[in-house]
Design a protein around this motif. Structure first.
Motif, PDB file in Angstrom:
ATOM      1  N   UNK A   1      26.889  94.005  37.221  1.00  0.00           N
ATOM      2  CA  UNK A   1      28.262  93.485  37.155  1.00  0.00           C
ATOM      3  C   UNK A   1      28.892  93.431  38.542  1.00  0.00           C
ATOM      4  N   UNK A   2      29.952  92.641  38.644  1.00  0.00           N
ATOM      5  CA  UNK A   2      30.764  92.536  39.857  1.00  0.00           C
ATOM      6  C   UNK A   2      29.955  92.100  41.078  1.00  0.00           C
ATOM      7  N   UNK A   3      29.076  91.126  40.876  1.00  0.00           N
ATOM      8  CA  UNK A   3      28.328  90.530  41.981  1.00  0.00           C
ATOM      9  C   UNK A   3      28.332  89.013  41.809  1.00  0.00           C
ATOM     10  N   UNK A   4      28.169  88.296  42.905  1.00  0.00           N
ATOM     11  CA  UNK A   4      28.084  86.836  42.879  1.00  0.00           C
ATOM     12  C   UNK A   4      26.995  86.391  43.855  1.00  0.00           C
ATOM     13  N   UNK A   5      26.316  85.301  43.517  1.00  0.00           N
ATOM     14  CA  UNK A   5      25.252  84.770  44.359  1.00  0.00           C
ATOM     15  C   UNK A   5      25.532  83.308  44.689  1.00  0.00           C
ATOM     16  N   UNK A   6      25.102  82.906  45.867  1.00  0.00           N
ATOM     17  CA  UNK A   6      25.352  81.529  46.303  1.00  0.00           C
ATOM     18  C   UNK A   6      24.259  81.083  47.269  1.00  0.00           C
ATOM     19  N   UNK A   7      23.970  79.798  47.255  1.00  0.00           N
ATOM     20  CA  UNK A   7      23.145  79.204  48.302  1.00  0.00           C
ATOM     21  C   UNK A   7      23.843  77.923  48.738  1.00  0.00           C
ATOM     22  N   UNK A   8      23.875  77.689  50.042  1.00  0.00           N
ATOM     23  CA  UNK A   8      24.614  76.522  50.514  1.00  0.00           C
ATOM     24  C   UNK A   8      24.103  76.007  51.841  1.00  0.00           C
ATOM     25  N   UNK A   9      24.414  74.754  52.091  1.00  0.00           N
ATOM     26  CA  UNK A   9      24.031  74.108  53.341  1.00  0.00           C
ATOM     27  C   UNK A   9      25.151  74.319  54.366  1.00  0.00           C
ATOM     28  N   UNK A  10      24.784  74.726  55.568  1.00  0.00           N
ATOM     29  CA  UNK A  10      25.757  74.981  56.627  1.00  0.00           C
ATOM     30  C   UNK A  10      26.303  73.663  57.164  1.00  0.00           C
ATOM     31  N   UNK A  11      27.616  73.623  57.385  1.00  0.00           N
ATOM     32  CA  UNK A  11      28.265  72.482  58.014  1.00  0.00           C
ATOM     33  C   UNK A  11      28.520  72.830  59.478  1.00  0.00           C
TER      34      UNK A  11
ATOM     35  N   UNK B   1      27.331  88.646  47.221  1.00  0.00           N
ATOM     36  CA  UNK B   1      28.607  89.361  47.307  1.00  0.00           C
ATOM     37  C   UNK B   1      28.639  90.509  46.309  1.00  0.00           C
ATOM     38  N   UNK B   2      28.934  91.701  46.801  1.00  0.00           N
ATOM     39  CA  UNK B   2      29.133  92.879  45.958  1.00  0.00           C
ATOM     40  C   UNK B   2      30.627  93.214  46.000  1.00  0.00           C
ATOM     41  N   UNK B   3      31.363  92.852  44.944  1.00  0.00           N
ATOM     42  CA  UNK B   3      32.803  93.108  44.934  1.00  0.00           C
ATOM     43  C   UNK B   3      33.148  94.261  43.986  1.00  0.00           C
ATOM     44  N   UNK B   4      32.249  95.232  43.937  1.00  0.00           N
ATOM     45  CA  UNK B   4      32.472  96.425  43.118  1.00  0.00           C
ATOM     46  C   UNK B   4      33.551  97.317  43.699  1.00  0.00           C
ATOM     47  N   UNK B   5      33.773  98.435  43.041  1.00  0.00           N
ATOM     48  CA  UNK B   5      34.859  99.330  43.444  1.00  0.00           C
ATOM     49  C   UNK B   5      34.580 100.036  44.770  1.00  0.00           C
ATOM     50  N   UNK B   6      33.318 100.295  45.060  1.00  0.00           N
ATOM     51  CA  UNK B   6      32.955 101.003  46.292  1.00  0.00           C
ATOM     52  C   UNK B   6      32.335 100.054  47.306  1.00  0.00           C
ATOM     53  N   UNK B   7      32.621 100.286  48.584  1.00  0.00           N
ATOM     54  CA  UNK B   7      32.021  99.489  49.645  1.00  0.00           C
ATOM     55  C   UNK B   7      30.538  99.827  49.773  1.00  0.00           C
ATOM     56  N   UNK B   8      29.692  98.815  49.973  1.00  0.00           N
ATOM     57  CA  UNK B   8      28.270  99.095  50.226  1.00  0.00           C
ATOM     58  C   UNK B   8      28.123 100.005  51.435  1.00  0.00           C
ATOM     59  N   UNK B   9      27.161 100.893  51.384  1.00  0.00           N
ATOM     60  CA  UNK B   9      26.989 101.885  52.450  1.00  0.00           C
ATOM     61  C   UNK B   9      26.033 101.417  53.540  1.00  0.00           C
TER      62      UNK B   9
ATOM     63  N   UNK C   1      36.180  92.394  53.094  1.00  0.00           N
ATOM     64  CA  UNK C   1      35.232  91.508  52.412  1.00  0.00           C
ATOM     65  C   UNK C   1      33.943  91.332  53.193  1.00  0.00           C
ATOM     66  N   UNK C   2      34.028  91.300  54.530  1.00  0.00           N
ATOM     67  CA  UNK C   2      32.818  91.079  55.323  1.00  0.00           C
ATOM     68  C   UNK C   2      31.833  92.235  55.198  1.00  0.00           C
ATOM     69  N   UNK C   3      32.295  93.391  54.705  1.00  0.00           N
ATOM     70  CA  UNK C   3      31.393  94.523  54.471  1.00  0.00           C
ATOM     71  C   UNK C   3      30.708  94.414  53.103  1.00  0.00           C
ATOM     72  N   UNK C   4      31.141  93.465  52.303  1.00  0.00           N
ATOM     73  CA  UNK C   4      30.619  93.315  50.942  1.00  0.00           C
ATOM     74  C   UNK C   4      29.646  92.135  50.811  1.00  0.00           C
ATOM     75  N   UNK C   5      29.458  91.415  51.895  1.00  0.00           N
ATOM     76  CA  UNK C   5      28.638  90.207  51.887  1.00  0.00           C
ATOM     77  C   UNK C   5      27.314  90.414  52.616  1.00  0.00           C
ATOM     78  N   UNK C   6      26.289  89.725  52.126  1.00  0.00           N
ATOM     79  CA  UNK C   6      24.970  89.791  52.746  1.00  0.00           C
ATOM     80  C   UNK C   6      24.359  88.388  52.714  1.00  0.00           C
ATOM     81  N   UNK C   7      23.645  88.035  53.745  1.00  0.00           N
ATOM     82  CA  UNK C   7      23.099  86.686  53.793  1.00  0.00           C
ATOM     83  C   UNK C   7      21.707  86.625  54.385  1.00  0.00           C
ATOM     84  N   UNK C   8      21.071  85.492  54.180  1.00  0.00           N
ATOM     85  CA  UNK C   8      19.745  85.236  54.748  1.00  0.00           C
ATOM     86  C   UNK C   8      19.669  83.763  55.128  1.00  0.00           C
TER      87      UNK C   8
END
Length: 230
Positions: free
Chosen positions: A115-125, A173-181, A65-72
């Motif tokens: 398809x097969x993507x999710x977006x989020x914004x959140x405050x860090x605890x 989050x990209x939870x598609x069938x292939x891992x992001x390269x 999963x950590x290979x499918x996530x990206x943040x800023x």
């Protein structure tokens, strides 16, 4: 998805300090860049997703999963003198401003037909190492499952030593069938709409400020707020 953020905070300002070259690139390419949490420096970053799941029958599973996530990373802090010294040691960086809702919607709109993507914004605890470890263990069900909410929340915790950062994180989050390269994810934006203010390092003198301000106007066409001081 918004996490750890009250409805009354949706239009609150958030800030990000970046090098002048990266700032110009943002306007030139019209793309915002998120990076893999693998590149985050703190050893407790991405803690839950780096863990190995161990089941009662002795089976162990390592997640991808950590290979499918990206943040800023952004902040609710307008930037103190100390923060400018850390992120603009050569006095050549700029601080951009937007709102929580604008930033999230820029990512959502860019992926409205993906398809097969999710977006989020959140405050860090900001928690103790013991609390972070406990939350990591509780992020998964007994069968090793994790909801999108618990997945994103696992990336919204940091050690108390970083509390001064007042961090807001944009997560994709990209939870598609292939891992992001790649370890980066870029998406199209309208920087003139997204960015509501640009500030150059307030420690420079007035002549330098005028020179940089004119250069910004000329190279980016930005006509928004460009103040001299905080």
């Amino acid at each position: 998805m918004l996490l750890n953020i009250d409805e009354s905070e949706h239009d609150n300002h958030i800030y990000r300090i970046m090098s002048y070259d990266r700032f110009l690139e943002l306007f030139d390419t019209k793309k915002n860049t998120l990076v893999s949490p693998n590149k985050w420096e703190d050893t407790f970053e991405n803690y839950a997703l780096k863990s190995t799941l161990k089941f009662p029958d002795g089976t162990e599973v390592k997640l991808d999963t950590h290979h499918r996530l990206f943040g800023q990373c952004w902040t609710t802090s307008k930037a103190s003198d100390a923060i400018w010294r850390i992120y603009s040691h050569d006095k050549k960086s700029v601080r951009i401003r937007t709102t929580i809702n604008k930033l999230l919607m820029s990512l959502v709109i860019a992926n409205v037909n993906t398809s097969m993507t999710e977006s989020c914004i959140g405050k860090v605890r900001y928690l103790s190492e013991k609390e972070i470890t406990r939350l990591a263990k509780g992020a998964f069900t007994n069968t090793g499952q994790m909801t999108f909410g618990s997945l994103f929340r696992s990336l919204l915790v940091k050690r108390k030593a970083f509390k001064h950062e007042k961090e807001i994180r944009l997560i994709y989050l990209d939870w598609g069938y292939d891992l992001p390269k790649k370890d980066i994810y870029k998406y199209e934006i309208d920087p003139h709409d997204l960015i509501t203010q640009v500030m150059v390092d307030p420690r420079i003198n007035y002549h330098e400020f005028k020179t940089i301000k004119n250069d910004i106007r000329k190279k980016t066409g930005y006509r928004g707020d460009l103040p001299l001081t905080l």
